[in-house]
Design a protein around this motif. Structure first.
Motif, PDB file in Angstrom:
ATOM      1  N   LEU A  29      -0.260  -3.281 -15.434  1.00 27.41           N
ATOM      2  CA  LEU A  29      -0.644  -2.453 -14.275  1.00 27.41           C
ATOM      3  C   LEU A  29       0.325  -2.682 -13.110  1.00 27.41           C
ATOM      4  CD1 LEU A  29      -4.518  -2.886 -14.419  1.00 27.41           C
ATOM      5  CD2 LEU A  29      -3.268  -0.750 -14.697  1.00 27.41           C
ATOM      6  N   THR A  30       0.714  -3.956 -12.915  1.00 27.99           N
ATOM      7  CA  THR A  30       1.656  -4.264 -11.833  1.00 27.99           C
ATOM      8  C   THR A  30       2.980  -3.539 -12.061  1.00 27.99           C
ATOM      9  OG1 THR A  30       0.642  -6.435 -11.772  1.00 27.99           O
ATOM     10  CG2 THR A  30       2.655  -6.165 -10.513  1.00 27.99           C
ATOM     11  N   ALA A  82       0.813  -1.218   0.000  1.00 26.39           N
ATOM     12  CA  ALA A  82       0.000   0.000   0.000  1.00 26.39           C
ATOM     13  C   ALA A  82       0.849   1.272   0.000  1.00 26.39           C
ATOM     14  CB  ALA A  82      -0.936   0.009   1.198  1.00 26.39           C
ATOM     15  N   HIS A  83       2.149   1.116   0.313  1.00 28.31           N
ATOM     16  CA  HIS A  83       2.971   2.317   0.393  1.00 28.31           C
ATOM     17  C   HIS A  83       3.875   2.412  -0.819  1.00 28.31           C
ATOM     18  CE1 HIS A  83       1.341   2.670   4.340  1.00 28.31           C
ATOM     19  NE2 HIS A  83       1.682   1.418   4.563  1.00 28.31           N
ATOM     20  N   LEU A  87      -5.701  -7.123  -9.152  1.00 29.40           N
ATOM     21  CA  LEU A  87      -6.060  -6.732  -7.787  1.00 29.40           C
ATOM     22  C   LEU A  87      -4.839  -6.229  -7.017  1.00 29.40           C
ATOM     23  CD1 LEU A  87      -8.620  -9.467  -6.711  1.00 29.40           C
ATOM     24  CD2 LEU A  87      -9.065  -7.096  -7.314  1.00 29.40           C
ATOM     25  N   LEU A  88      -3.698  -6.888  -7.215  1.00 33.18           N
ATOM     26  CA  LEU A  88      -2.475  -6.436  -6.532  1.00 33.18           C
ATOM     27  C   LEU A  88      -2.151  -5.008  -6.947  1.00 33.18           C
ATOM     28  CD1 LEU A  88       0.046  -9.424  -6.616  1.00 33.18           C
ATOM     29  CD2 LEU A  88      -1.172  -8.485  -4.672  1.00 33.18           C
ATOM     30  N   ALA A  89      -2.257  -4.737  -8.260  1.00 33.15           N
ATOM     31  CA  ALA A  89      -1.859  -3.419  -8.753  1.00 33.15           C
ATOM     32  C   ALA A  89      -2.862  -2.350  -8.348  1.00 33.15           C
ATOM     33  CB  ALA A  89      -1.712  -3.457 -10.266  1.00 33.15           C
ATOM     34  N   LEU A 124       5.530  -2.480  -8.046  1.00 34.13           N
ATOM     35  CA  LEU A 124       5.546  -3.332  -6.861  1.00 34.13           C
ATOM     36  C   LEU A 124       6.826  -4.166  -6.833  1.00 34.13           C
ATOM     37  CD1 LEU A 124       1.858  -4.558  -7.008  1.00 34.13           C
ATOM     38  CD2 LEU A 124       2.783  -2.608  -5.780  1.00 34.13           C
ATOM     39  N   ARG A 125       7.261  -4.511  -5.628  1.00 29.59           N
ATOM     40  CA  ARG A 125       8.478  -5.319  -5.498  1.00 29.59           C
ATOM     41  C   ARG A 125       8.244  -6.704  -6.088  1.00 29.59           C
ATOM     42  NH1 ARG A 125      10.022  -5.478   0.149  1.00 29.59           N
ATOM     43  NH2 ARG A 125      10.793  -7.522  -0.463  1.00 29.59           N
TER      44      ARG A 125
END
Lengths: 238, 260
Positions: B53-54, B9-10, B125-127, B59-60
């Motif tokens: 999107l990811t 989220a950060h 959803l993750l992205a 994202l890591r």
């Protein structure tokens, strides 16, 4: 005599299946008064506070807040917005994802705009010495910090009366001192309930006790200390 | 589970700075359309969209892979069972024969389709959703007119899961301190049932106390949020892009049906 902000008359409360808890209880708190209520565990202190907040309903008796008889839930809804009630367990009181949301919750319920609520929240956090904690997560704070945030959540509502239920439960001596000094700077009338006479002496002017289901004046009782130090048997002064 | 992980989220990527309401809307749009697909090409397009999107969300990779792995553990079972349980087409040749068992082409195709669709949905959803911090998700849902009760459930689950877990651990420790070692016997079943029952009772009591505390601060069934959301030009672009992709999935799917 200033007007009474809290008045309980002839309250009787019985827990189902556990016998009488409060019986013929009378209590009043006037503007500017700082009253401490002492009572051993299980004396019914919390029950009395929940009755005066309208969370429990007595079988008999009358609750008057700010001069009005509390006839129904709606009357209590309005009066509660003017009373700051600190719960015994901070985890019950703090439920938001961030400290700021929690402290602004009351002001938002009072109908303030988000900006005003944020302003109030920041002020209240400053009062309890926690400015900069806005984005912290309440459940990750220490017990003492949680208690102070919980205090901020009611101060942000600018209450006319503070009602504190066992505020020292689970606090370290340092946190307890901090709480005492913060309370010393707050002007409003207060009712502090505790089983610690020392804390009550430090934060209130009048001491009452809850015994056998009713309120009685605190007893004055002499007691002596054993006092030991080197060469203590030689006559000397302190 | 000491704390609830919100590691995704950060961040300060393009996605992270988007309006949470738009992200939520896009996520619903893309995942619902993806779930409806029956044909591999649009599903692959959905997978590419999710991956894109990811990447945008920055994202890591380790975290993304770890979360995908959890989903794919379940999918492995589909690869084991589906080829052998979906019947062979008429006069079709099995892809693989294991003694009396024959793996069908249709089964393999189905397993592949499910794999692609699941991964596409998880990536999306993750992205789009895992990048929304909890304090924004509630208000965002509220603004999108999600029923008030659902928002409350989400908020309180998040807040009190940890507290209830601590209560569980305290009770488990108290049991261990009195010599309780779980085994496969009636004593254990009964003790664990009591533990669960007690946890339920305590949670109920706590809920009552929390509700009282909220009423004391003037709560009357509605949350007033301080969150301020603004829709920027980029938000509109994201929404337009996601809508276009969702439309493309549907279009591809329907053209195939037209061909069939």
């Amino acid at each position: 005599m200033t007007s009474a902000v809290i008045e309980l008359s002839d309250i009787e409360y019985t827990f189902p299946g556990r016998g009488i808890c409060l019986s013929g209880l009378n209590f009043h708190l006037h503007e500017g008064e700082r009253v401490g209520l002492f009572g051993p565990n299980g004396a019914g202190k919390t029950t009395m506070l929940h009755i005066l907040m309208g969370l429990l309903h007595p079988q008999r008796g009358e609750v008057r807040l700010f001069g009005r008889t509390m006839a129904d839930g709606r009357a209590f809804d309005e009066a509660r917005l003017r009373i700051g009630f600190l719960f015994q367990n901070s985890d019950d009181q703090l439920f938001c994802p961030t400290v700021l949301d929690d402290v602004a919750f009351g002001p938002l319920n009072q109908g303030l705009s988000p900006d005003e609520a944020r302003q109030r929240a920041t002020e209240a956090l400053t009062t309890v010495g926690l400015s900069g904690f806005e984005d912290y997560v309440p459940y990750r704070l220490s017990g003492g910090e949680k208690k102070l945030v919980a205090l901020a959540t009611i101060l942000s509502m600018r209450p006319e009366v503070l009602v504190l239920d066992e505020p020292t439960t689970g606090l370290s001596p340092e946190s307890r001192e901090r709480l005492v000094s913060i309370l010393a700077g707050l002007p409003m009338a207060r009712l502090v309930v505790s089983h610690e006479p020392d804390f009550l002496a430090a934060t209130t002017d009048t001491l009452l006790a809850l015994r056998d289901g009713r309120i009685v004046p605190g007893r004055l009782a002499p007691h002596s200390h054993v006092h030991v130090h080197e060469e203590g048997d030689i006559p000397h002064q302190h | 589970m000491a704390t609830i992980d919100q590691s995704l989220a950060h961040g300060d990527s393009i996605i992270h700075t988007m309006d949470p309401r738009v992200r939520l809307g896009c996520a619903v749009l893309l995942t619902v359309t993806t779930a409806l697909l029956h044909w591999l090409p649009p599903a692959l397009l959905a997978l590419a969209t999710g991956a894109g999107l990811t990447l945008l969300a920055g994202l890591r990779p380790q975290t993304v892979i770890r979360r995908l792995a959890v989903v794919n553990v379940f999918i492995v079972f589909l690869w084991i069972f589906l080829p052998f349980s979906v019947p062979l087409a008429a006069q079709g040749e099995p892809v693989l024969r294991l003694g009396p068992l024959a793996a069908s082409r249709a089964g393999v195709d189905l397993a592949l389709l499910i794999t692609v669709k699941s991964n596409a949905i998880v990536l999306t959803l993750l992205a789009l959703m895992a990048t929304i911090p909890m304090q924004d998700l509630g208000p965002a849902m509220q603004r999108l007119k999600v029923p008030e009760k659902l928002c409350h459930i989400l908020l309180f689950t998040y807040r009190y899961l940890f507290v209830i877990h601590q209560e569980y651990r305290t009770m488990r420790r108290a049991m261990a301190a009195r010599g309780f070692t779980p085994g496969t016997n009636r004593h254990t079943y009964r003790a664990v049932a009591w533990l669960m029952g007690m946890l339920l009772v305590r949670s109920w009591d706590r809920a009552e106390r929390v509700h009282s505390a909220m009423r004391c601060r003037g709560f009357r069934g509605r949350f007033h949020s301080m969150a301020r959301f603004t829709v920027s030009a980029r938000d509109v672009m994201l929404l337009a892009g996601c809508t276009a992709m969702a439309a493309a999935f549907i279009w591809l799917e329907t053209t195939r049906r037209g061909l069939a």
